[in-house]
Design an enzyme around this catalytic site. Structure first.
Site, mmCIF file in Angstrom:
data_model
loop_
_atom_site.group_PDB
_atom_site.id
_atom_site.type_symbol
_atom_site.label_atom_id
_atom_site.label_comp_id
_atom_site.label_asym_id
_atom_site.label_seq_id
_atom_site.Cartn_x
_atom_site.Cartn_y
_atom_site.Cartn_z
ATOM 1 N N ASN A 50 0.705 -1.172 0.074
ATOM 2 C CA ASN A 50 0.146 0.188 0.042
ATOM 3 C C ASN A 50 1.055 1.198 -0.072
ATOM 4 O O ASN A 50 1.552 1.395 0.972
ATOM 5 C CB ASN A 50 -0.726 0.061 1.551
ATOM 6 N N TRP A 51 1.156 1.914 -1.264
ATOM 7 C CA TRP A 51 1.826 3.009 -1.270
ATOM 8 C C TRP A 51 1.415 4.498 -0.654
ATOM 9 O O TRP A 51 2.144 5.233 -0.495
ATOM 10 C CB TRP A 51 2.127 3.479 -2.632
ATOM 11 N N LYS A 52 0.124 4.353 -0.239
ATOM 12 C CA LYS A 52 -0.523 5.321 0.132
ATOM 13 C C LYS A 52 -0.402 6.659 -0.689
ATOM 14 O O LYS A 52 -0.054 6.515 -2.034
ATOM 15 C CB LYS A 52 0.196 5.556 1.623
ATOM 16 N N HIS A 92 -9.496 1.546 4.853
ATOM 17 C CA HIS A 92 -8.450 1.693 5.318
ATOM 18 C C HIS A 92 -8.478 2.883 6.655
ATOM 19 O O HIS A 92 -9.199 3.706 6.407
ATOM 20 C CB HIS A 92 -7.196 2.067 4.396
ATOM 21 N N GLU A 130 -6.731 5.137 7.631
ATOM 22 C CA GLU A 130 -6.455 6.519 7.418
ATOM 23 C C GLU A 130 -7.658 6.951 6.820
ATOM 24 O O GLU A 130 -7.863 8.322 6.860
ATOM 25 C CB GLU A 130 -5.239 6.326 6.652
ATOM 26 N N GLU A 176 -5.474 -4.602 10.532
ATOM 27 C CA GLU A 176 -4.516 -3.803 10.740
ATOM 28 C C GLU A 176 -4.767 -2.895 11.946
ATOM 29 O O GLU A 176 -5.575 -1.898 11.933
ATOM 30 C CB GLU A 176 -4.497 -2.873 9.653
ATOM 31 N N GLY A 181 2.503 2.520 10.634
ATOM 32 C CA GLY A 181 3.544 3.077 10.317
ATOM 33 C C GLY A 181 4.246 3.547 11.854
ATOM 34 O O GLY A 181 4.943 4.710 12.167
ATOM 35 N N SER A 229 3.140 -2.280 10.253
ATOM 36 C CA SER A 229 4.597 -2.282 10.439
ATOM 37 C C SER A 229 5.345 -3.527 10.154
ATOM 38 O O SER A 229 6.328 -4.104 10.588
ATOM 39 C CB SER A 229 5.027 -1.873 11.833
ATOM 40 N N GLY A 255 2.850 -1.015 4.259
ATOM 41 C CA GLY A 255 2.922 0.309 3.710
ATOM 42 C C GLY A 255 4.354 0.639 3.748
ATOM 43 O O GLY A 255 5.034 0.534 2.435
HETATM 44 P P1 PGA Z 1 2.860 0.239 7.626
HETATM 45 O O1 PGA Z 1 1.434 0.514 6.881
HETATM 46 O O2 PGA Z 1 3.481 -0.866 7.110
HETATM 47 O O3 PGA Z 1 3.635 1.318 7.068
HETATM 48 O O4 PGA Z 1 2.463 0.240 8.868
HETATM 49 C C1 PGA Z 1 0.430 -0.478 6.794
HETATM 50 C C2 PGA Z 1 -0.945 0.057 6.152
HETATM 51 O O5 PGA Z 1 -1.131 1.213 6.540
HETATM 52 O O6 PGA Z 1 -1.253 -0.684 5.209
#
Ligand code: PGA
Length: 251
Positions: free
Chosen positions: A9-11, A94, A96, A166, A172, A212, A233
């Site tokens: 997931n590149w966001k 997600h 976020e 998640e 993150g 993470s 991510g």
């Molecule tokens: P992260 O993000 O691996 O940077 O914790 C995962 C995600 O939000 O899908």
């Protein structure tokens, strides 16, 4: 399941030229691996990514979509639009998006239905906050999110939904759930899916862990009971880290 799903997931990261370069660099590793490799990229990278990934084993997804087909929704992109350029996957709900863009269980449910109406494969995200975990209500929170998200879907659609657990406190932050935490969450989700859609669907549904995931913790997490893959991510932004995770089982 021995074959795992490794989804990036590149966001809000990477320009089209960077996406093209990245996909070209991981293509060979993806071809060698038994694992399913997916990259969920920003809208502006989709078309270039799809072209670059053609005839490779890298699959491309979006990170969000609107539930309506078209209309006066400034700034939104519909499932029909994603499908029209060949997008295969879409992340839905997600944390976020729930946190910063006011997505609710209801909009997540609408988006899931619209994804299936457009033959997109959804990656549904669920997860609890740190506060909820400290209160010991994580199982209730995630199973409720799953139940509301899947409301009104057919059993076949449910079976074709990838569900990513998640925990928000692990996204993150560098804090990872233990393999046992991940397994426990997967088992709760499977139990809920069984209640809704029966044992066969619950056994076949693909469950991912996210939060993470890095090259050095990928193996225990991916090999934990009931974990079928990972949503990654930060570590999906670096070719070396992402390819190490794709090849985690060769080590
Ligand atoms: P992260 O993000 O691996 O940077 O914790 C995962 C995600 O939000 O899908």
């Amino acid at each position: 399941m021995s074959r795992k799903v490794i989804a990036g997931n590149w966001k809000m990261n990477k320009l089209p030229n960077e996406a093209i370069e990245f996909i070209s660099k991981i293509e060979e590793v993806a071809a060698r691996s038994d694992n399913e490799v997916i990259l969920c990229v920003p809208f502006t990278d989709l078309f270039y990514s799809l072209l670059t990934a053609q005839n490779t084993k890298v699959k491309i997804g979006a990170q969000n979509m609107h539930w309506e087909e078209k209309g006066a929704y400034t700034g939104e992109v519909s499932g029909k639009m994603l499908k029209s350029i060949g997008t295969e996957y879409v992340i839905i709900g997600h944390s976020e998006r729930r946190q910063y863009f006011a997505e609710t269980d209801e909009t997540v449910n609408k988006k899931l239905k619209a994804a299936f109406a457009n033959e997109l494969k959804p990656i549904l995200c669920v997860g609890e906050t740190l506060e909820q975990r400290e209160q010991g209500i994580q199982e209730k929170v995630i199973t409720e999110q799953v139940e509301k998200a899947l409301e009104g879907l057919t059993n076949e659609q449910i079976q074709n939904t990838y569900i990513a657990y998640e925990p928000i406190w692990a996204i993150g932050t560098g804090k990872t759930a233990t393999a046992k935490d991940a397994s426990n969450a997967m088992q709760s989700i499977r139990k809920k899916v069984e209640e809704i859609a029966g044992a066969e669907v619950a056994q076949k549904i693909i469950l991912l862990y996210g939060g993470s995931v890095k090259p050095d913790n990928a193996k225990p997490l991916l090999e934990a009971p009931d974990v079928d893959g990972a949503l990654i991510g930060g570590a999906s932004l670096q070719v070396e880290e992402f390819t190490e995770i794709i090849e985690y089982n060769d080590k």
